[in-house]
Design an enzyme around this catalytic site. Structure first.
Site, PDB file in Angstrom:
ATOM      1  N   ASP A  68       0.698  -1.183   0.050  1.00  0.00           N
ATOM      2  CA  ASP A  68       0.131   0.025  -0.014  1.00  0.00           C
ATOM      3  C   ASP A  68       0.862   1.205  -0.024  1.00  0.00           C
ATOM      4  OD1 ASP A  68       1.023  -0.619   2.607  1.00  0.00           O
ATOM      5  OD2 ASP A  68      -0.942  -0.712   3.379  1.00  0.00           O
ATOM      6  N   ASN A 136      -7.284  -3.432  14.511  1.00  0.00           N
ATOM      7  CA  ASN A 136      -8.805  -3.579  14.070  1.00  0.00           C
ATOM      8  C   ASN A 136      -8.706  -4.905  13.235  1.00  0.00           C
ATOM      9  OD1 ASN A 136      -7.943  -2.506  11.944  1.00  0.00           O
ATOM     10  ND2 ASN A 136      -9.339  -0.890  11.798  1.00  0.00           N
ATOM     11  N   HIS A 138      -7.065  -5.108  10.435  1.00  0.00           N
ATOM     12  CA  HIS A 138      -7.014  -4.727   8.857  1.00  0.00           C
ATOM     13  C   HIS A 138      -5.630  -5.334   8.312  1.00  0.00           C
ATOM     14  CE1 HIS A 138      -5.064  -0.498   9.474  1.00  0.00           C
ATOM     15  NE2 HIS A 138      -3.986  -1.474   9.398  1.00  0.00           N
ATOM     16  N   GLU A 143      -9.511  -2.177   5.456  1.00  0.00           N
ATOM     17  CA  GLU A 143     -10.561  -2.080   6.863  1.00  0.00           C
ATOM     18  C   GLU A 143     -11.647  -2.893   6.986  1.00  0.00           C
ATOM     19  OE1 GLU A 143      -8.810  -0.197   8.862  1.00  0.00           O
ATOM     20  OE2 GLU A 143      -8.119   1.787   8.089  1.00  0.00           O
TER      21      GLU A 143
HETATM   22  C1  GLP Z   1      -0.477   0.019   8.654  1.00  0.00           C
HETATM   23  C2  GLP Z   1       0.049  -0.952   7.480  1.00  0.00           C
HETATM   24  C3  GLP Z   1      -0.337  -2.218   7.587  1.00  0.00           C
HETATM   25  C4  GLP Z   1       0.243  -2.718   8.856  1.00  0.00           C
HETATM   26  C5  GLP Z   1      -0.391  -1.850  10.007  1.00  0.00           C
HETATM   27  C6  GLP Z   1       0.294  -2.117  11.213  1.00  0.00           C
HETATM   28  O1  GLP Z   1      -1.783   0.232   8.778  1.00  0.00           O
HETATM   29  N1  GLP Z   1      -0.938  -0.283   6.213  1.00  0.00           N
HETATM   30  O2  GLP Z   1       0.064  -2.868   6.375  1.00  0.00           O
HETATM   31  O3  GLP Z   1       0.146  -4.076   8.973  1.00  0.00           O
HETATM   32  O4  GLP Z   1      -0.155  -0.223   9.703  1.00  0.00           O
HETATM   33  O5  GLP Z   1       1.406  -1.574  11.787  1.00  0.00           O
HETATM   34  P1  GLP Z   1       2.460  -1.861  12.675  1.00  0.00           P
HETATM   35  O6  GLP Z   1       3.237  -2.814  12.447  1.00  0.00           O
HETATM   36  O7  GLP Z   1       3.426  -0.537  12.886  1.00  0.00           O
HETATM   37  O8  GLP Z   1       1.482  -1.920  14.066  1.00  0.00           O
END
Ligand code: GLP
Length: 242
Positions: A68, A136, A138, A143
C-alpha cells in the site's frame, strides 16, 4: 489452517520471521516477495540487511511488491511508504530499482493507478507475502467491512487507523493521510505462502479473531483461515488471548 508460532518477544519474532523469509530468498533467488510497512517488519528487515552484508545473499533477481501507499504523499515525503521501504530495506540490498514495486499515487487519476498495479500484479505470482496487522484486524489498508474479493483500490482510512498512525506524524491528526491505495484482500490471498507478524498487547484481539474467530469481514485478517499456507509469528503479548 493457520500455523501459529509464539515467541518470547519482538526480537524473537523478528528472528523467526527472518528464518522463514531467508529460506524463501535463498532457495529461490528469483523469488517474488510481497512486502509490508509499519513497525512490525523493521526487525525482520534489519536481519535481511545483516544477512545480505555478512553472507552475501543476493536480491539482484528478486522482485518486490508493496501492499500500500498513502494518497497525498509524494514518494519522497519522509512518511511515504516509498521512503520507508527504501530507508529500512531497499537502499541496503543489491535489489534493482526496476524490480521494486509500490502502488503509485502520482497524478490525478488514482483509479488508473490502481488498475495499473492490478495489471502488474496479475503478471506475477507472489511466493511469500509478508503482512502486519492493524489493531482492528486490517490487512494492508483493507479496513473492516472490505469484501474478501477486493483488488487494488483507493480506500478511506478509519478513525482508529488514523489514530494508530498519528505517531508517525508528530501526533498531529491533521497531518495523517486519510486515504491510501491498497492491494485488495483477493490479491493478498493469491500469494503462495503468507507470513503475518505481530507483537504487543494492542494486537491480541486482532490475533485472536484472525486465528480463532469466525471468518468475517468484521475482522479482515480472519480470511487467512481459508488460505492453505499461512504462518503467524507473534510474541507472548499478541498471543495472550489465544
Ligand atoms: C498500517 C499498514 C499495515 C500494517 C499496520 C500495522 O496500517 N498499512 O500494513 O500492518 O499499519 O502497523 P504496525 O506494524 O506499525 O503495528
Amino acid at each position: 489452517m493457520i500455523k501459529v508460532i509464539v515467541c518470547k518477544d519482538y526480537e524473537e519474532v523478528s528472528d523467526k520471521a527472518a528464518e522463514i523469509m531467508l529460506d524463501v530468498v535463498k532457495s529461490n533467488p528469483k523469488a517474488v516477495l510481497g512486502l509490508a510497512t509499519g513497525s512490525s517488519p523493521i526487525g525482520l528487515y534489519q536481519r535481511m540487511i545483516k544477512d545480505h552484508q555478512e553472507n552475501n545473499t543476493s536480491y539482484a533477481e528478486i522482485t518486490t511488491f508493496n501492499l500500500d501507499e498513502y494518497v497525498g504523499l509524494n514518494p519522497d515525503h519522509p512518511q511515504s511508504y516509498h521512503t520507508f521501504m527504501h530507508e529500512n530495506l531497499f537502499n541496503h540490498l543489491d535489489i534493482k530499482k526496476e524490480n521494486v514495486n509500490l502502488p503509485s499515487v502520482l497524478g490525478d487519476d488514482m483509479q488508473a493507478n490502481c488498475d495499473a498495479y492490478n495489471e502488474l500484479l496479475s503478471k506475477y505470482s507472489i511466493n511469500l507475502q509478508l503482512l502486519g496487522i492493524g489493531s482492528n484486524g486490517h490487512l494492508a489498508f483493507n479496513e473492516p467491512g472490505t469484501p474478501f474479493d477486493s483488488v487494488t483500490q483507493v480506500v478511506d482510512l478509519v478513525e482508529s487507523t488514523i489514530q494508530d498512525n498519528a505517531r508517525f506524524f508528530d501526533y498531529d491528526l491533521s497531518k495523517v493521510p486519510t486515504q491510501s491505495i491498497t492491494m485488495g484482500i483477493e490479491n493478498i490471498m493469491e500469494a503462495e505462502k503468507i507470513l503475518l507478524i505481530a507483537s504487543g498487547k494492542n494486537k491480541a484481539e486482532a490475533i485472536y479473531q484472525t486465528v480463532k474467530g469466525e471468518v468475517s469481514t468484521d475482522w479482515p485478517a480472519s480470511i487467512l483461515q481459508r488460505h492453505q499456507d499461512v504462518t503467524v509469528v507473534v510474541d507472548e503479548e499478541a498471543a495472550s488471548l489465544l
